[in-house]
Design an enzyme around this catalytic site. Structure first.
Site, PDB file in Angstrom:
ATOM      1  N   SER A  60      49.836  53.195 -19.233  1.00 31.69           N
ATOM      2  CA  SER A  60      49.681  51.777 -19.899  1.00 31.69           C
ATOM      3  C   SER A  60      50.948  51.521 -20.607  1.00 31.69           C
ATOM      4  O   SER A  60      51.106  50.045 -21.029  1.00 31.69           O
ATOM      5  CB  SER A  60      48.268  51.903 -20.833  1.00 31.69           C
ATOM      6  OG  SER A  60      48.452  53.202 -21.633  1.00 31.69           O
ATOM      7  N   ASP A 102      49.848  60.875 -17.654  1.00 29.12           N
ATOM      8  CA  ASP A 102      49.487  60.488 -16.414  1.00 29.12           C
ATOM      9  C   ASP A 102      50.527  60.467 -15.108  1.00 29.12           C
ATOM     10  O   ASP A 102      51.824  60.639 -15.309  1.00 29.12           O
ATOM     11  CB  ASP A 102      49.491  58.855 -16.499  1.00 29.12           C
ATOM     12  CG  ASP A 102      48.058  58.324 -17.023  1.00 29.12           C
ATOM     13  OD1 ASP A 102      47.049  58.923 -16.849  1.00 29.12           O
ATOM     14  OD2 ASP A 102      48.065  57.247 -17.814  1.00 29.12           O
ATOM     15  N   GLU A 200      36.032  54.916 -17.048  1.00 29.17           N
ATOM     16  CA  GLU A 200      36.582  53.738 -17.859  1.00 29.17           C
ATOM     17  C   GLU A 200      35.485  52.682 -17.279  1.00 29.17           C
ATOM     18  O   GLU A 200      35.408  52.418 -15.958  1.00 29.17           O
ATOM     19  CB  GLU A 200      37.929  53.349 -17.346  1.00 29.17           C
ATOM     20  CG  GLU A 200      38.399  52.167 -18.153  1.00 29.17           C
ATOM     21  CD  GLU A 200      40.006  52.098 -18.008  1.00 29.17           C
ATOM     22  OE1 GLU A 200      40.576  51.017 -18.454  1.00 29.17           O
ATOM     23  OE2 GLU A 200      40.696  52.987 -17.563  1.00 29.17           O
TER      24      GLU A 200
END
Length: 288
Positions: A60, A102, A200
């Site tokens: 992100s 990630d 999510e």
């Protein structure tokens, strides 16, 4: 301009460094696990000092740090750089948080060997666990990597690296078929060796079923209701720094503590405490 503040000395005996084994113990004992994203040394250290159990160097950062419109342009080199920054921040303050990073888009899709090389790069940069998105074909990748000593965090539901295939940022698992597929993928990933899983943007009932199906799995929810083992928010979101309309599962903790003179550190502490107490997420305000 540089900062000349001297790093604080670690205080032994206050918090012991968290391991995956310790996180599983916490889950077994019913203690909620608090996770936040982190992209730099300063906020990583503040989040750790606030008592955050796990930090996620999320891709992100593509939107929040690099100004992109999605995570798809983030490179492995980008992730290695920010993982190093966060790891240094933790080390400088005697940090105890478990560090997850990630695997960015394209860094594990080509082959199992590519996935292992990418994972090794993040681990060498300071990560203690790597995260990859999606189910189905990823179970084989998870098995291959975990057999070689790399702890894996899976990610199901809304998977931002597949945003175009999913048709946008939509709630996943709404119908019975989609919910069943999510549960199947979760079981496959857990059986393949995933020790943690981010869920999510899905109905609370589906996330609760995933946790019930895999009681030893540490599920971390974001927009997935209160039944998961822990919660994660993007740090910029919960501090009110993100521009534009935020999803309903976000709570601005800085705005709340600021009313009583609180600062960023106080907001981070408030988030951790709310997760631990079970006050966040509120099923009537933050869930689907």
């Amino acid at each position: 301009m540089s900062s000349h503040a001297e790093p604080a000395s670690p205080i032994p005996g206050i918090r012991r460094p968290l391991t995956l084994h310790r996180l599983h113990e916490m889950h077994a004992q019913g203690e909620k696990i608090a996770m936040l994203t982190a992209y730099d040394a300063t906020l990583a250290r503040l989040a750790d000092e606030a008592g955050c159990d796990t930090l996620l160097v999320g891709d992100s950062l593509g939107m929040l740090i690099q100004g992109r419109d999605s995570t798809l342009g983030v490179s492995l080199d980008d992730m290695v750089y920010h993982t190093r920054c966060v790891a240094r921040g933790l080390a400088a303050g005697g940090g105890t948080a478990w560090l997850v990073a990630d695997l960015p888009f394209g860094s594990y899709h080509e082959s199992r060997d590519q996935a292992m090389r990418s994972s090794a790069a993040l681990m060498q940069a300071g990560a203690q666990m790597v995260k990859l998105e999606g189910g189905g074909w990823t179970a084989e990748v998870v098995r291959f990597i975990t057999e070689r000593g790399v702890p894996i965090c899976a990610h199901l539901g809304l998977t931002p690296q597949s945003v175009h295939a999913l048709g946008g940022y939509r709630i996943q698992g709404r119908d019975a078929e989609a919910a069943s597929r999510l549960r199947q993928h979760a079981r496959e990933l857990h059986e393949a060796g995933a020790g943690m899983m981010v869920l999510e943007l899905m109905p609370s009932s589906v996330a609760a079923d995933v946790q019930a199906d895999n009681p030893q799995l540490i599920t971390i929810g974001i927009g997935a209701g209160p039944a998961t083992a822990g919660q994660v928010l993007v740090v910029h979101d919960m501090l009110g720094l993100t521009r534009g309309k935020l999803p309903r599962f976000v709570q601005n903790f800085l705005a709340e503590v600021a009313q009583e003179g609180g600062d960023v550190a106080a907001a981070l502490r408030a988030y951790v405490q709310a997760v631990k107490d079970g006050r966040f997420p509120d099923p009537t305000r933050h869930a689907y």
